[in-house]
Scaffold this motif. Sequence first.
Motif, PDB file in Angstrom:
ATOM      1  N   ILE A 186      20.902  23.357  -3.846  1.00 49.45           N
ATOM      2  CA  ILE A 186      21.161  24.573  -4.356  1.00 49.45           C
ATOM      3  C   ILE A 186      19.596  25.244  -4.999  1.00 49.45           C
ATOM      4  O   ILE A 186      19.425  26.826  -5.616  1.00 49.45           O
ATOM      5  CB  ILE A 186      21.986  25.189  -4.321  1.00 49.45           C
ATOM      6  CG1 ILE A 186      23.177  24.270  -2.938  1.00 49.45           C
ATOM      7  CG2 ILE A 186      22.132  25.844  -4.923  1.00 49.45           C
ATOM      8  CD1 ILE A 186      24.006  24.681  -3.724  1.00 49.45           C
ATOM      9  N   TRP A 187      18.698  24.567  -5.800  1.00 47.81           N
ATOM     10  CA  TRP A 187      18.780  24.896  -7.072  1.00 47.81           C
ATOM     11  C   TRP A 187      17.013  25.727  -6.588  1.00 47.81           C
ATOM     12  O   TRP A 187      17.091  27.425  -7.167  1.00 47.81           O
ATOM     13  CB  TRP A 187      18.047  23.538  -7.846  1.00 47.81           C
ATOM     14  CG  TRP A 187      18.715  23.374  -9.539  1.00 47.81           C
ATOM     15  CD1 TRP A 187      19.672  22.761  -9.353  1.00 47.81           C
ATOM     16  CD2 TRP A 187      18.869  24.611 -10.413  1.00 47.81           C
ATOM     17  NE1 TRP A 187      20.575  22.377 -11.001  1.00 47.81           N
ATOM     18  CE2 TRP A 187      20.070  24.062 -11.038  1.00 47.81           C
ATOM     19  CE3 TRP A 187      19.124  25.833 -11.108  1.00 47.81           C
ATOM     20  CZ2 TRP A 187      20.537  24.248 -12.182  1.00 47.81           C
ATOM     21  CZ3 TRP A 187      19.292  26.703 -11.657  1.00 47.81           C
ATOM     22  CH2 TRP A 187      20.634  25.662 -12.687  1.00 47.81           C
ATOM     23  N   PRO A 188      16.185  25.947  -5.759  1.00 48.63           N
ATOM     24  CA  PRO A 188      15.241  25.708  -4.888  1.00 48.63           C
ATOM     25  C   PRO A 188      15.628  27.510  -4.482  1.00 48.63           C
ATOM     26  O   PRO A 188      14.705  28.844  -5.165  1.00 48.63           O
ATOM     27  CB  PRO A 188      14.175  25.482  -4.552  1.00 48.63           C
ATOM     28  CG  PRO A 188      15.132  23.581  -4.109  1.00 48.63           C
ATOM     29  CD  PRO A 188      16.560  24.732  -4.977  1.00 48.63           C
ATOM     30  N   PHE A 189      16.870  28.144  -4.162  1.00 50.45           N
ATOM     31  CA  PHE A 189      17.194  29.285  -3.667  1.00 50.45           C
ATOM     32  C   PHE A 189      17.390  29.650  -4.547  1.00 50.45           C
ATOM     33  O   PHE A 189      17.198  31.209  -4.657  1.00 50.45           O
ATOM     34  CB  PHE A 189      18.522  28.664  -2.703  1.00 50.45           C
ATOM     35  CG  PHE A 189      17.990  28.182  -1.484  1.00 50.45           C
ATOM     36  CD1 PHE A 189      17.312  29.234  -0.410  1.00 50.45           C
ATOM     37  CD2 PHE A 189      18.159  26.661  -1.014  1.00 50.45           C
ATOM     38  CE1 PHE A 189      16.702  28.155   0.625  1.00 50.45           C
ATOM     39  CE2 PHE A 189      17.784  25.991  -0.692  1.00 50.45           C
ATOM     40  CZ  PHE A 189      17.133  26.814   1.184  1.00 50.45           C
ATOM     41  N   PHE A 190      18.270  29.112  -5.920  1.00 51.10           N
ATOM     42  CA  PHE A 190      18.733  30.092  -7.318  1.00 51.10           C
ATOM     43  C   PHE A 190      17.687  31.030  -7.612  1.00 51.10           C
ATOM     44  O   PHE A 190      17.288  31.398  -8.524  1.00 51.10           O
ATOM     45  CB  PHE A 190      19.230  28.936  -7.961  1.00 51.10           C
ATOM     46  CG  PHE A 190      20.146  29.452  -9.484  1.00 51.10           C
ATOM     47  CD1 PHE A 190      21.035  30.312  -9.246  1.00 51.10           C
ATOM     48  CD2 PHE A 190      19.464  29.449 -10.219  1.00 51.10           C
ATOM     49  CE1 PHE A 190      21.577  30.773 -10.097  1.00 51.10           C
ATOM     50  CE2 PHE A 190      20.148  29.563 -11.675  1.00 51.10           C
ATOM     51  CZ  PHE A 190      20.710  30.982 -12.234  1.00 51.10           C
ATOM     52  N   VAL A 191      16.328  29.495  -7.983  1.00 48.93           N
ATOM     53  CA  VAL A 191      15.369  30.322  -8.700  1.00 48.93           C
ATOM     54  C   VAL A 191      14.430  31.282  -7.806  1.00 48.93           C
ATOM     55  O   VAL A 191      13.937  31.893  -8.434  1.00 48.93           O
ATOM     56  CB  VAL A 191      14.361  29.422  -8.755  1.00 48.93           C
ATOM     57  CG1 VAL A 191      13.135  29.293  -9.299  1.00 48.93           C
ATOM     58  CG2 VAL A 191      14.980  27.936  -9.380  1.00 48.93           C
ATOM     59  N   LEU A 192      14.257  30.985  -6.473  1.00 47.70           N
ATOM     60  CA  LEU A 192      13.777  32.073  -5.517  1.00 47.70           C
ATOM     61  C   LEU A 192      14.372  33.040  -6.027  1.00 47.70           C
ATOM     62  O   LEU A 192      13.991  34.415  -5.643  1.00 47.70           O
ATOM     63  CB  LEU A 192      13.614  31.534  -4.308  1.00 47.70           C
ATOM     64  CG  LEU A 192      13.220  32.670  -3.041  1.00 47.70           C
ATOM     65  CD1 LEU A 192      12.060  32.280  -3.325  1.00 47.70           C
ATOM     66  CD2 LEU A 192      13.297  31.667  -1.675  1.00 47.70           C
TER      67      LEU A 192
END
Length: 262
Positions: free
Chosen positions: A206-212
């Motif tokens: 989920i981290w990539p979507f959070f940063v994006l």
Amino acid sequence: MNFTTGLLIVLVAFLAGIEGILDEFQFHQPLVACTLIGLVSNQLEAGIILGGTLQMIALGWANIGASVAPDVTLASVASSIFLVLSGKGVDSIYVAIAIAIPLSMFGVKLTHMVRTVSVSIVHRMDDAAEDADFGKIQRWHLVAVCLQGLRVALPAAILLLIPTSSVNQFMNMIPTWLLEGLCIGGGMIVAIGYAIVINVMVNKEIWPFFVLGFVLAMMTQFTLLALVLIAIAFMTLYLSITTKNKKNTSSEDPLDDILNDY
């Protein structure tokens, strides 16, 4: 403030207190309670902003076993009333938040009192059940629920009795440095509430979507609707990929697949 506005605010407070137990229409949530009070008092914008801010703070509040979380219902109603009485709208939001936090702890004490009284109501319902008096059982149910509404409505009515001039005098007495500190502290509390929730649900996928999401939110060209549509597109793409991976990696043993998913 006229009598009709005050009566509507007390009504919203009463419904919010009841919903704190029923959880059916979510009137007790800060975003709903503050927005409704802002609507009936003709300060809708300030009510929405206050409700959204308190909602972010309350994300990390939860009952764990016998430990009861701060009372978000009384905090929302009381801070909204202070916001309305101050007459300063958005400028008094962080002062209202600073008042809401200690009042949320006071609301826990009121909750304990009402639930203690409700124990005797349960015994009366037991007596009615032995006599098969279902109407009496229902009436005691309504009494118990209304006590939860009065738990918030009565403090709201008392706060509405405070003169507007006294609230304005209190606001004018607050020095500038303290107001700025409340603004900074209010923002930090919101971030902490959101971080607690993220800490529970986040994982490496989920981290990539959070940063994006944060990067896209910083681009002012995107409207809120555009951000929602982008989020839905990424969610659909993510679910599609994970579903295909599960199908491709499934074995011939269904029980083994279930245990691996668990």
